[in-house]
Design a protein around this motif. Structure first.
Motif, mmCIF file in Angstrom:
data_model
loop_
_atom_site.group_PDB
_atom_site.id
_atom_site.type_symbol
_atom_site.label_atom_id
_atom_site.label_comp_id
_atom_site.label_asym_id
_atom_site.label_seq_id
_atom_site.Cartn_x
_atom_site.Cartn_y
_atom_site.Cartn_z
ATOM 1 N N GLU A 94 0.823 -1.201 0.000
ATOM 2 C CA GLU A 94 0.000 0.000 0.000
ATOM 3 C C GLU A 94 0.864 1.261 0.000
ATOM 4 O O GLU A 94 0.579 2.236 -0.711
ATOM 5 C CB GLU A 94 -0.946 -0.005 1.198
ATOM 6 N N ALA A 95 1.923 1.253 0.800
ATOM 7 C CA ALA A 95 2.817 2.416 0.858
ATOM 8 C C ALA A 95 3.515 2.640 -0.481
ATOM 9 O O ALA A 95 3.620 3.780 -0.954
ATOM 10 C CB ALA A 95 3.845 2.229 1.968
ATOM 11 N N LEU A 96 3.985 1.561 -1.091
ATOM 12 C CA LEU A 96 4.662 1.694 -2.376
ATOM 13 C C LEU A 96 3.700 2.191 -3.457
ATOM 14 O O LEU A 96 4.077 3.015 -4.298
ATOM 15 C CB LEU A 96 5.281 0.353 -2.782
ATOM 16 N N ASP A 97 2.476 1.694 -3.438
ATOM 17 C CA ASP A 97 1.488 2.159 -4.408
ATOM 18 C C ASP A 97 1.213 3.660 -4.227
ATOM 19 O O ASP A 97 1.127 4.414 -5.210
ATOM 20 C CB ASP A 97 0.180 1.380 -4.249
ATOM 21 N N ARG A 98 1.063 4.094 -2.964
ATOM 22 C CA ARG A 98 0.803 5.513 -2.691
ATOM 23 C C ARG A 98 1.946 6.387 -3.180
ATOM 24 O O ARG A 98 1.735 7.412 -3.844
ATOM 25 C CB ARG A 98 0.619 5.754 -1.182
ATOM 26 N N LEU A 99 3.154 5.988 -2.822
ATOM 27 C CA LEU A 99 4.308 6.817 -3.149
ATOM 28 C C LEU A 99 4.567 6.856 -4.648
ATOM 29 O O LEU A 99 4.938 7.901 -5.198
ATOM 30 C CB LEU A 99 5.539 6.291 -2.407
ATOM 31 N N ARG A 100 4.369 5.732 -5.301
ATOM 32 C CA ARG A 100 4.557 5.698 -6.756
ATOM 33 C C ARG A 100 3.585 6.640 -7.458
ATOM 34 O O ARG A 100 3.934 7.274 -8.461
ATOM 35 C CB ARG A 100 4.362 4.268 -7.251
ATOM 36 N N ALA A 101 2.365 6.736 -6.939
ATOM 37 C CA ALA A 101 1.337 7.560 -7.568
ATOM 38 C C ALA A 101 1.486 9.043 -7.267
ATOM 39 O O ALA A 101 0.881 9.882 -7.946
ATOM 40 C CB ALA A 101 -0.045 7.083 -7.119
ATOM 41 N N ALA A 102 2.301 9.392 -6.269
ATOM 42 C CA ALA A 102 2.436 10.791 -5.872
ATOM 43 C C ALA A 102 3.249 11.566 -6.909
ATOM 44 O O ALA A 102 4.324 11.108 -7.325
ATOM 45 C CB ALA A 102 3.105 10.883 -4.514
ATOM 46 N N PRO A 103 2.797 12.727 -7.332
ATOM 47 C CA PRO A 103 3.549 13.525 -8.317
ATOM 48 C C PRO A 103 4.945 13.873 -7.807
ATOM 49 O O PRO A 103 5.130 14.209 -6.636
ATOM 50 C CB PRO A 103 2.690 14.793 -8.468
ATOM 51 N N GLY A 104 5.924 13.791 -8.705
ATOM 52 C CA GLY A 104 7.285 14.184 -8.359
ATOM 53 C C GLY A 104 8.051 13.199 -7.512
ATOM 54 O O GLY A 104 9.117 13.528 -6.991
ATOM 55 N N HIS A 105 7.528 11.974 -7.373
ATOM 56 C CA HIS A 105 8.186 10.957 -6.562
ATOM 57 C C HIS A 105 8.790 9.869 -7.460
ATOM 58 O O HIS A 105 8.108 9.340 -8.342
ATOM 59 C CB HIS A 105 7.208 10.288 -5.603
ATOM 60 N N LEU A 106 10.048 9.532 -7.215
ATOM 61 C CA LEU A 106 10.700 8.370 -7.817
ATOM 62 C C LEU A 106 11.053 7.398 -6.706
ATOM 63 O O LEU A 106 11.442 7.808 -5.611
ATOM 64 C CB LEU A 106 11.974 8.779 -8.555
ATOM 65 N N LEU A 107 10.952 6.100 -6.993
ATOM 66 C CA LEU A 107 11.292 5.073 -6.014
ATOM 67 C C LEU A 107 12.498 4.284 -6.497
ATOM 68 O O LEU A 107 12.686 4.074 -7.697
ATOM 69 C CB LEU A 107 10.117 4.112 -5.794
ATOM 70 N N GLY A 108 13.308 3.846 -5.539
ATOM 71 C CA GLY A 108 14.465 3.039 -5.875
ATOM 72 C C GLY A 108 14.747 2.001 -4.812
ATOM 73 O O GLY A 108 14.192 2.026 -3.718
ATOM 74 N N ILE A 109 15.611 1.062 -5.149
ATOM 75 C CA ILE A 109 16.053 -0.004 -4.246
ATOM 76 C C ILE A 109 17.557 0.112 -4.043
ATOM 77 O O ILE A 109 18.309 0.318 -4.998
ATOM 78 C CB ILE A 109 15.733 -1.396 -4.828
ATOM 79 N N ALA A 110 17.997 -0.031 -2.795
ATOM 80 C CA ALA A 110 19.426 -0.155 -2.467
ATOM 81 C C ALA A 110 19.543 -1.309 -1.491
ATOM 82 O O ALA A 110 19.128 -1.203 -0.335
ATOM 83 C CB ALA A 110 19.962 1.130 -1.854
ATOM 84 N N THR A 111 20.092 -2.434 -1.930
ATOM 85 C CA THR A 111 20.032 -3.660 -1.148
ATOM 86 C C THR A 111 21.314 -4.473 -1.262
ATOM 87 O O THR A 111 22.040 -4.361 -2.254
ATOM 88 C CB THR A 111 18.843 -4.525 -1.626
ATOM 89 N N GLY A 112 21.554 -5.300 -0.255
ATOM 90 C CA GLY A 112 22.656 -6.243 -0.317
ATOM 91 C C GLY A 112 22.335 -7.472 -1.119
ATOM 92 O O GLY A 112 23.207 -8.303 -1.381
ATOM 93 N N LYS A 113 21.082 -7.637 -1.521
ATOM 94 C CA LYS A 113 20.650 -8.779 -2.322
ATOM 95 C C LYS A 113 21.104 -8.594 -3.762
ATOM 96 O O LYS A 113 21.149 -7.471 -4.283
ATOM 97 C CB LYS A 113 19.126 -8.886 -2.243
ATOM 98 N N GLY A 114 21.404 -9.698 -4.431
ATOM 99 C CA GLY A 114 21.819 -9.633 -5.823
ATOM 100 C C GLY A 114 20.690 -9.213 -6.745
ATOM 101 O O GLY A 114 19.503 -9.363 -6.427
ATOM 102 N N LEU A 115 21.053 -8.704 -7.921
ATOM 103 C CA LEU A 115 20.057 -8.166 -8.847
ATOM 104 C C LEU A 115 19.075 -9.227 -9.313
ATOM 105 O O LEU A 115 17.874 -8.937 -9.459
ATOM 106 C CB LEU A 115 20.758 -7.534 -10.050
#
Length: 220
Positions: A94-115
């Motif tokens: 739900e949080a990711l959906d909200r933030l993705r839909a917000a104008p001017g917002h970009l989302l990214g991942i920074a993780t120790g997990k492999g691509l």
């Protein structure tokens, strides 16, 4: 423009039990005592070779490589038997959906997990279209080196004042500090809140319901 960077393990997905189980299997196969779940919690977030080297207390690269491959083999085999062992934490979608839909917002991942693992999980949870930038140890140094965030900013054209890192470990907070960006520590993950604050977290949240307001606060 605002860039919101997320850690994965312990922040978006709950994988402690899975990681601890397969660390134990890999270490047992090498004739080593299995690390305790508490030991494993402390290294989640680091790239796999760095994490295993710390758990095994060795800098022997060839030995670490063998343990890494054993761990990956056990992990892959378990996911072939059951594909539901990397669940999202409550409220994450739900949080990711909200933030993705917000104008001017970009989302990214920074993780120790492999691509490859990141892409598998995003597809599994139908989140593959949510993120503009994916930063992993495949093309960056392990956290807490700032490389993941520096590369994400370069890819998205954002400045440090426009970026926030959200994570559950001191490695996430130290990564943010090293890159000169704000950070939000989460209270449901694998490191203690007092340790996140000591590492320099800008603020803490207890649930995803608090995330939007926390982002607005730290980036105002």
């Amino acid at each position: 423009m605002i860039l919101i960077m997320f850690d994965m393990d312990g922040t978006l997905i709950d994988t402690h039990g899975l990681i601890a189980e397969h660390m134990a299997s890999a270490f047992a196969g090498a004739g080593l005592p299995a690390p305790t779940p508490a030991d494993v919690r402390r290294i989640i977030g680091l790239s796999l070779p760095v994490a295993i080297g710390q758990l095994a207390r060795t800098e022997d690269g060839a030995f670490i490589d063998r343990l890494v491959e054993s761990y990956k083999s056990h992990y892959r085999a378990s996911l072939e038997r059951r594909s539901d062992r990397e669940p999202l934490f409550a409220g994450a979608r739900e949080a990711l959906d909200r933030l993705r839909a917000a104008p001017g917002h970009l989302l990214g991942i920074a993780t120790g997990k492999g691509l490859a693992g990141v892409n598998r999980i995003l597809l599994q949870h139908r989140l593959d279209g949510h993120f503009t930038t994916l930063q992993t140890p495949d093309h960056n140094p392990s956290k807490p080196h700032p490389g993941m965030l520096l590369r994400a900013m370069a890819e998205t054209g954002t400045a440090p004042r426009e970026v926030v890192m959200i994570g559950d470990t001191v490695f996430d907070i130290e990564l943010a500090k090293a890159a000169g960006v704000m950070s939000i520590g989460v209270g449901w993950g694998y490191h203690e809140q007092k340790d996140l604050l000591r590492a320099g977290a800008t603020t803490l949240i207890e649930s995803f319901d608090e995330l939007d307001a926390a982002i607005a606060e730290v980036l105002e």
